[in-house]
Design a protein around this motif. Structure first.
Motif, PDB file in Angstrom:
ATOM      1  N   LYS A  18      10.558   6.250   0.674  1.00  0.00           N
ATOM      2  CA  LYS A  18       9.998   7.449   1.835  1.00  0.00           C
ATOM      3  C   LYS A  18      10.225   6.525   2.426  1.00  0.00           C
ATOM      4  N   SER A  19      10.239   5.272   2.637  1.00  0.00           N
ATOM      5  CA  SER A  19      10.533   4.370   3.951  1.00  0.00           C
ATOM      6  C   SER A  19      12.442   4.739   4.602  1.00  0.00           C
ATOM      7  N   GLU A  20      12.094   4.645   6.228  1.00  0.00           N
ATOM      8  CA  GLU A  20      13.178   5.104   6.556  1.00  0.00           C
ATOM      9  C   GLU A  20      14.280   4.052   6.475  1.00  0.00           C
ATOM     10  N   ASN A  21      13.754   2.597   6.123  1.00  0.00           N
ATOM     11  CA  ASN A  21      14.788   1.560   5.920  1.00  0.00           C
ATOM     12  C   ASN A  21      14.959   1.919   4.504  1.00  0.00           C
ATOM     13  N   GLU A  22      16.658   1.763   4.983  1.00  0.00           N
ATOM     14  CA  GLU A  22      17.450   2.083   3.772  1.00  0.00           C
ATOM     15  C   GLU A  22      17.591   0.540   3.039  1.00  0.00           C
ATOM     16  N   ILE A  23      17.005  -0.384   2.848  1.00  0.00           N
ATOM     17  CA  ILE A  23      17.320  -1.649   2.612  1.00  0.00           C
ATOM     18  C   ILE A  23      16.763  -0.999   1.111  1.00  0.00           C
ATOM     19  N   THR A  24      14.674  -0.492   1.737  1.00  0.00           N
ATOM     20  CA  THR A  24      14.120  -0.370   1.133  1.00  0.00           C
ATOM     21  C   THR A  24      13.740   0.809   0.039  1.00  0.00           C
ATOM     22  N   SER A  25      14.719   2.276   0.868  1.00  0.00           N
ATOM     23  CA  SER A  25      14.536   2.884  -0.062  1.00  0.00           C
ATOM     24  C   SER A  25      15.208   3.629  -1.135  1.00  0.00           C
ATOM     25  N   THR A  29      26.154 -16.669  10.819  1.00  0.00           N
ATOM     26  CA  THR A  29      26.307 -16.134   9.191  1.00  0.00           C
ATOM     27  C   THR A  29      25.286 -15.917   8.443  1.00  0.00           C
ATOM     28  N   PHE A  30      24.193 -15.737   9.180  1.00  0.00           N
ATOM     29  CA  PHE A  30      23.256 -15.381   8.065  1.00  0.00           C
ATOM     30  C   PHE A  30      23.120 -13.964   7.083  1.00  0.00           C
ATOM     31  N   LYS A  31      22.951 -13.753   6.275  1.00  0.00           N
ATOM     32  CA  LYS A  31      22.395 -12.547   5.880  1.00  0.00           C
ATOM     33  C   LYS A  31      21.946 -12.014   6.893  1.00  0.00           C
ATOM     34  N   PRO A  32      21.569 -10.717   7.540  1.00  0.00           N
ATOM     35  CA  PRO A  32      21.038  -9.764   8.517  1.00  0.00           C
ATOM     36  C   PRO A  32      19.505  -9.543   8.025  1.00  0.00           C
ATOM     37  N   PHE A  33      19.712  -9.374   5.979  1.00  0.00           N
ATOM     38  CA  PHE A  33      18.035  -9.113   5.704  1.00  0.00           C
ATOM     39  C   PHE A  33      17.534 -10.648   6.300  1.00  0.00           C
ATOM     40  N   MET A  34      17.527 -11.537   6.076  1.00  0.00           N
ATOM     41  CA  MET A  34      16.865 -13.151   6.258  1.00  0.00           C
ATOM     42  C   MET A  34      16.803 -12.955   7.679  1.00  0.00           C
ATOM     43  N   LEU A  63       9.117 -16.240 -11.637  1.00  0.00           N
ATOM     44  CA  LEU A  63       9.412 -15.411 -12.559  1.00  0.00           C
ATOM     45  C   LEU A  63      10.601 -15.144 -12.313  1.00  0.00           C
ATOM     46  N   GLU A  64      11.022 -15.771 -11.199  1.00  0.00           N
ATOM     47  CA  GLU A  64      12.782 -15.698 -10.607  1.00  0.00           C
ATOM     48  C   GLU A  64      12.914 -16.853  -9.899  1.00  0.00           C
ATOM     49  N   SER A  65      14.351 -18.023 -10.078  1.00  0.00           N
ATOM     50  CA  SER A  65      14.691 -19.218  -9.022  1.00  0.00           C
ATOM     51  C   SER A  65      14.564 -18.398  -7.525  1.00  0.00           C
ATOM     52  N   ILE A  66      14.646 -19.528  -6.669  1.00  0.00           N
ATOM     53  CA  ILE A  66      15.278 -18.894  -5.332  1.00  0.00           C
ATOM     54  C   ILE A  66      17.125 -17.646  -5.233  1.00  0.00           C
ATOM     55  N   GLU A  67      17.420 -18.194  -6.116  1.00  0.00           N
ATOM     56  CA  GLU A  67      18.817 -18.746  -6.356  1.00  0.00           C
ATOM     57  C   GLU A  67      19.029 -16.803  -6.938  1.00  0.00           C
ATOM     58  N   GLU A  68      18.215 -16.835  -7.925  1.00  0.00           N
ATOM     59  CA  GLU A  68      18.369 -15.126  -7.934  1.00  0.00           C
ATOM     60  C   GLU A  68      17.660 -14.169  -7.501  1.00  0.00           C
ATOM     61  N   GLN A  69      16.772 -14.665  -6.550  1.00  0.00           N
ATOM     62  CA  GLN A  69      15.804 -13.416  -5.414  1.00  0.00           C
ATOM     63  C   GLN A  69      16.803 -13.637  -4.559  1.00  0.00           C
ATOM     64  N   MET A  70      17.501 -14.304  -3.499  1.00  0.00           N
ATOM     65  CA  MET A  70      18.583 -14.254  -2.973  1.00  0.00           C
ATOM     66  C   MET A  70      19.815 -13.031  -3.044  1.00  0.00           C
ATOM     67  N   ASN A  71      19.975 -13.898  -4.329  1.00  0.00           N
ATOM     68  CA  ASN A  71      21.478 -12.497  -4.472  1.00  0.00           C
ATOM     69  C   ASN A  71      21.572 -11.482  -5.147  1.00  0.00           C
ATOM     70  N   VAL A  72      19.803 -10.889  -4.494  1.00  0.00           N
ATOM     71  CA  VAL A  72      19.884  -9.766  -4.256  1.00  0.00           C
ATOM     72  C   VAL A  72      20.405  -8.879  -3.580  1.00  0.00           C
ATOM     73  N   PHE A  73      19.890  -9.650  -2.124  1.00  0.00           N
ATOM     74  CA  PHE A  73      20.498  -9.590  -1.172  1.00  0.00           C
ATOM     75  C   PHE A  73      22.212  -9.817  -0.652  1.00  0.00           C
ATOM     76  N   ASP A  74      22.900 -10.428  -2.057  1.00  0.00           N
ATOM     77  CA  ASP A  74      24.289  -9.952  -1.213  1.00  0.00           C
ATOM     78  C   ASP A  74      24.209  -8.836  -2.201  1.00  0.00           C
ATOM     79  N   ALA A  75      23.856  -8.254  -3.330  1.00  0.00           N
ATOM     80  CA  ALA A  75      23.702  -6.608  -4.050  1.00  0.00           C
ATOM     81  C   ALA A  75      23.872  -6.215  -2.896  1.00  0.00           C
TER      82      ALA A  75
END
Length: 284
Positions: A220-227, A122-127, A162-174
């Motif tokens: 230019k990263s091959e990782n789509e999350i980054t690029s 159930t973990f977010k794959p990025f985690m 500068l941001e809360s952990i909730e705000e940062q982790m929401n990035v990986f829901d988007a």
């Protein structure tokens, strides 16, 4: 017509300046109502050598508090992170890929982390990808943020975020879970080979303090999350940080430490602050 030409020249000059930032991880912020200079420093979250350069130590001594992306000494940080690691809407990793690919990931994670994919389903794959970071370097992992905090504690000063952990982790829901899982499958299939190669590239660029190259490498990263999700991962967060940086820097001399990838580019923190009228100068 003359005004239009002048405006275009100013625009081109700004774009050229954004593309040719000096090679430095440390930047001095002043002007526009700031009484005492603050500093902006590009960090790297995982490295073999997190030793702070003397210029960064001096900047820490000249400031009164530390702002990182997150408040790293918040006692509730770990609990908040654990609560945010799970995918929403009942999604699971096994539902995002074929049974064959899930089996490959399962065997890979069992070997590398000692946990089966089923246990982490159930973990977010990025985690999970982040849990593999220490495996991508051939040394004991160190953290620039950790060293910054050590200095600040010695100075008996406060750490903020500068941001809360909730705000940062929401990035990986988007960022679509399917894309995150696709990247985890790629990592499993090449047994970290490509990931190690890219990590070494980032470490080499970081050592050179070339923030232009760092930003270009993310694109230019091959990782789509980054690029492909740069706007979600970097630009949007940069824009959210600017009002906080403005307010804080006008109240107290502050050392801001954020990932080096956030500094470069037209939507990087340096250019966004300059557009607001602040003087942001490289420190050598």
């Amino acid at each position: 017509m003359k005004r239009i030409l002048l405006s275009l020249l100013a625009l081109f000059a700004t774009q050229a300046e954004a593309q040719n930032l000096e090679k430095s991880l440390l930047w001095k912020i002043s002007g526009n109502g700031i009484k005492e200079a603050s500093y902006l420093y590009g960090t790297i979250h995982i490295t073999c050598d997190a030793t702070l350069p003397q210029k960064a130590v001096k900047a820490l001594e000249a400031t009164d508090q530390l702002y990182l992306e997150l408040d790293m000494d918040d006692p509730t940080l770990q609990q908040s992170m654990m609560q945010s690691m799970m995918m929403k809407d009942g999604k699971t990793m096994s539902s995002l890929v074929s049974a064959e690919d899930f089996k490959i990931v399962d065997e890979f994670l069992t070997k590398q982390l000692g946990y089966s994919a089923q246990m982490l389903n159930t973990f977010k794959p990025f985690m999970i990808s982040a849990m593999l970071y220490p495996k991508m370097i051939d040394c004991e992992m160190q953290s620039v943020e950790g060293n910054l905090m050590t200095v600040i504690k010695e100075q008996q000063e406060e750490v903020f975020g500068l941001e809360s952990i909730e705000e940062q982790m929401n990035v990986f829901d988007a960022i679509p879970y399917e894309v995150q899982m696709k990247e985890l499958v790629k990592t499993a299939k090449n047994n970290l080979a490509k990931d190690k190669q890219e990590m070494q590239l980032f470490l080499d660029i970081y050592k050179s303090e070339d923030i232009n190259a760092m930003y270009a490498a993310t694109q230019k990263s091959e990782n789509e999350i980054t690029s492909k999700y740069e706007e979600i991962l970097l630009s949007n967060r940069n824009k959210n940080w600017i009002p906080i940086i403005e307010k804080v820097a006008k109240e107290k001399a502050t050392f801001f430490g954020v990932g080096a990838g956030h500094l470069g580019g037209e939507m990087g923190v340096i250019q966004l602050l300059r557009k607001k009228g602040y003087k942001v100068e490289a420190v050598f």
